[in-house]
Design an enzyme around this catalytic site. Structure first.
Site, PDB file in Angstrom:
ATOM      1  N   ALA A   1     -79.361   5.043 -93.570  1.00  0.00           N
ATOM      2  CA  ALA A   1     -79.900   3.682 -93.619  1.00  0.00           C
ATOM      3  C   ALA A   1     -80.521   3.351 -94.969  1.00  0.00           C
ATOM      4  CB  ALA A   1     -80.916   3.496 -92.502  1.00  0.00           C
ATOM      5  N   HIS A   2     -81.436   4.172 -95.436  1.00  0.00           N
ATOM      6  CA  HIS A   2     -82.027   3.969 -96.758  1.00  0.00           C
ATOM      7  C   HIS A   2     -81.750   5.226 -97.555  1.00  0.00           C
ATOM      8  CE1 HIS A   2     -85.665   1.590 -94.989  1.00  0.00           C
ATOM      9  NE2 HIS A   2     -84.563   1.373 -94.299  1.00  0.00           N
ATOM     10  N   ASN A   3     -81.571   5.061 -98.841  1.00  0.00           N
ATOM     11  CA  ASN A   3     -81.405   6.235 -99.683  1.00  0.00           C
ATOM     12  C   ASN A   3     -82.100   5.977-101.012  1.00  0.00           C
ATOM     13  OD1 ASN A   3     -80.642   8.504-101.011  1.00  0.00           O
ATOM     14  ND2 ASN A   3     -78.429   8.143-100.888  1.00  0.00           N
TER      15      ASN A   3
END
Lengths: 174, 155
Positions: B100-102
C-alpha cells in the site's frame, strides 16, 4: 479479529465509498443510489461501522507534503517493555506525532520497539521535535534513531471489498 | 512553507481542513451542517473541497477503516536494500498489489512498506513471495499495540 457484524451491504458500501465521499449536498443519498440502499440505511450502516470501530475515522486526511510538511521522520525507540505503553500514550499527545505504535523488535539487527511518526517543514524541525520528545519524556538514555524519508513510491491504498462477488476495489488506507 | 510543491491555502481552507480532520457529519445534509458551523454557504464549502481535492491537498475524504475488523491483514515490513540495487527491488516490491505505501528511508533498513491483504494469512504468504522475488530478507513488524492514530496536523 473476525469480521464483526459486517454484511454484504456494508461491504458494498465500503467499496462504493472508496473513491471518496461524493461532493453532492446529499452524499449518502448518492452512495445509496449506486448500490440500491436508501439514504437512511446508508447513514445507519456508517454510524454502526463507526460505533463498532470498523471505521476508525471519518473525515479528511491531508497530503502532508503538498501542505508544506515536506519532512517526515519515523522515530524509533528501544523502550523497556514494561514502560512501552506509558511512553507510547504520552508520545501520542505531542501535536507533531501522527502515529504511534508498539512493534516487535527484530534482534539483533533491530532493537527498537516503539515507532512514532513525526512531521515537520524540514528535517531540522523534525530532528528538533524528536529531541524534544526525548527530553520531555526523559528518554535521553534510551537508544533511539530517526529514519527520514527520501522518497515515497506508492500510496495507492489497501484492498478491501467483497471477494465473494469478485470485486477488488482499491481503497486508500493510512 | 517555501517548497515549490506547496499549495496556497487561505484561512478559510485551513479552517475547513482543520475541522474536517476531526470528523464529518453523517446526516442527510452534512455539507450544509458543516457550512453553517463555519459561517459559509453550502455551495462555497463544496466548491472549496472540490478544489482542495483536485490540487492534492487532501489525500482522502471519507472513512478510514480498521483493516483487521474488515477481515483483512495489515503489517509494516522493512528491507535492507543497497543503494545500487534499490531500483530493481523497488520495482518488484511495488508490483505487488498488496503493497500500500512504500517509503525509502535514510537507514540501513532503507525500504519500508505497508502490506494490506484481504485475509490475515495472506500477510505471511506475501512476505515470503517478496523475499523469493527479490532475494532479500523481509522483516515483519506488525503492530503489537496502537497508542495513537491521529494523522492530523494543525494547519
Amino acid at each position: 479479529m473476525g469480521m464483526m457484524d459486517i454484511d454484504n451491504e456494508d461491504l458494498a458500501l465500503v467499496e462504493t465509498i472508496c473513491g471518496g465521499l461524493p461532493l453532492d449536498p446529499r452524499p449518502y443519498h448518492v452512495l445509496g443510489e449506486r448500490i440500491g440502499l436508501s439514504e437512511d440505511d446508508v447513514i445507519k450502516r456508517l454510524q454502526n461501522m463507526i460505533e463498532s470501530g470498523v471505521i476508525r475515522r471519518f473525515g479528511v486526511i491531508v497530503q502532508h507534503r503538498r501542505l508544506g510538511y515536506t519532512a517526515n521522520g519515523m522515530s524509533v525507540w528501544n523502550i523497556p517493555d514494561e514502560r512501552v505503553r506509558e511512553i507510547g500514550e504520552r508520545m501520542g499527545h505531542f501535536p507533531y506525532v501522527t502515529l504511534c505504535y508498539h512493534r516487535p523488535r527484530n534482534l539483533p539487527e533491530w532493537p527498537y520497539n516503539l515507532f512514532a511518526m513525526v512531521h515537520g517543514s524540514d528535517r531540522d524541525t523534525v530532528q528538533a521535535q524528536v529531541n524534544e520528545l526525548a527530553n520531555e519524556l526523559e528518554l535521553l538514555d534510551v537508544e533511539h534513531d530517526v529514519l527520514f524519508s527520501r522518497r515515497q513510491f506508492k500510496q495507492c491504498g489497501a484492498r478491501y471489498g467483497n471477494k465473494r462477488r469478485g470485486v477488488h476495489e482499491q481503497c486508500k488506507f493510512d | 512553507m517555501n517548497n515549490v510543491n506547496s499549495i496556497e491555502l487561505d484561512q478559510t481552507d485551513r479552517t475547513i481542513i482543520n475541522v474536517l480532520q476531526g470528523g464529518f457529519p453523517i446526516c442527510a445534509h452534512p455539507y450544509a451542517q458543516v457550512a453553517k458551523d463555519l459561517g459559509l454557504e453550502e455551495d462555497d464549502l463544496i466548491a472549496r473541497l472540490q478544489r482542495l481535492k483536485e490540487c492534492g491537498a487532501l489525500s482522502r475524504f471519507g472513512p478510514m477503516y480498521h483493516a483487521e475488523r474488515l477481515g483483512g491483514g495489515l503489517t509494516l515490513a522493512a528491507m535492507k536494500v543497497a543503494e545500487d540495487d534499490f531500483e530493481r527491488v523497488n520495482e518488484i516490491v511495488n508490483a505487488f498489489p498488496e503493497v500500500a505505501h512504500n517509503y525509502a528511508r535514510d537507514h540501513e533498513f532503507s525500504m519500508w512498506f505497508v502490506l494490506a491483504t484481504e485475509t490475515p494469512q495472506r500477510i505471511q504468504e506475501t512476505l515470503a513471495e517478496i523475499e523469493t522475488a527479490t532475494g532479500i530478507k523481509v522483516y515483519d513488524m506488525p503492530k503489537s499495540e496502537e497508542f495513537f492514530i491521529g494523522l492530523r496536523l494543525e494547519l
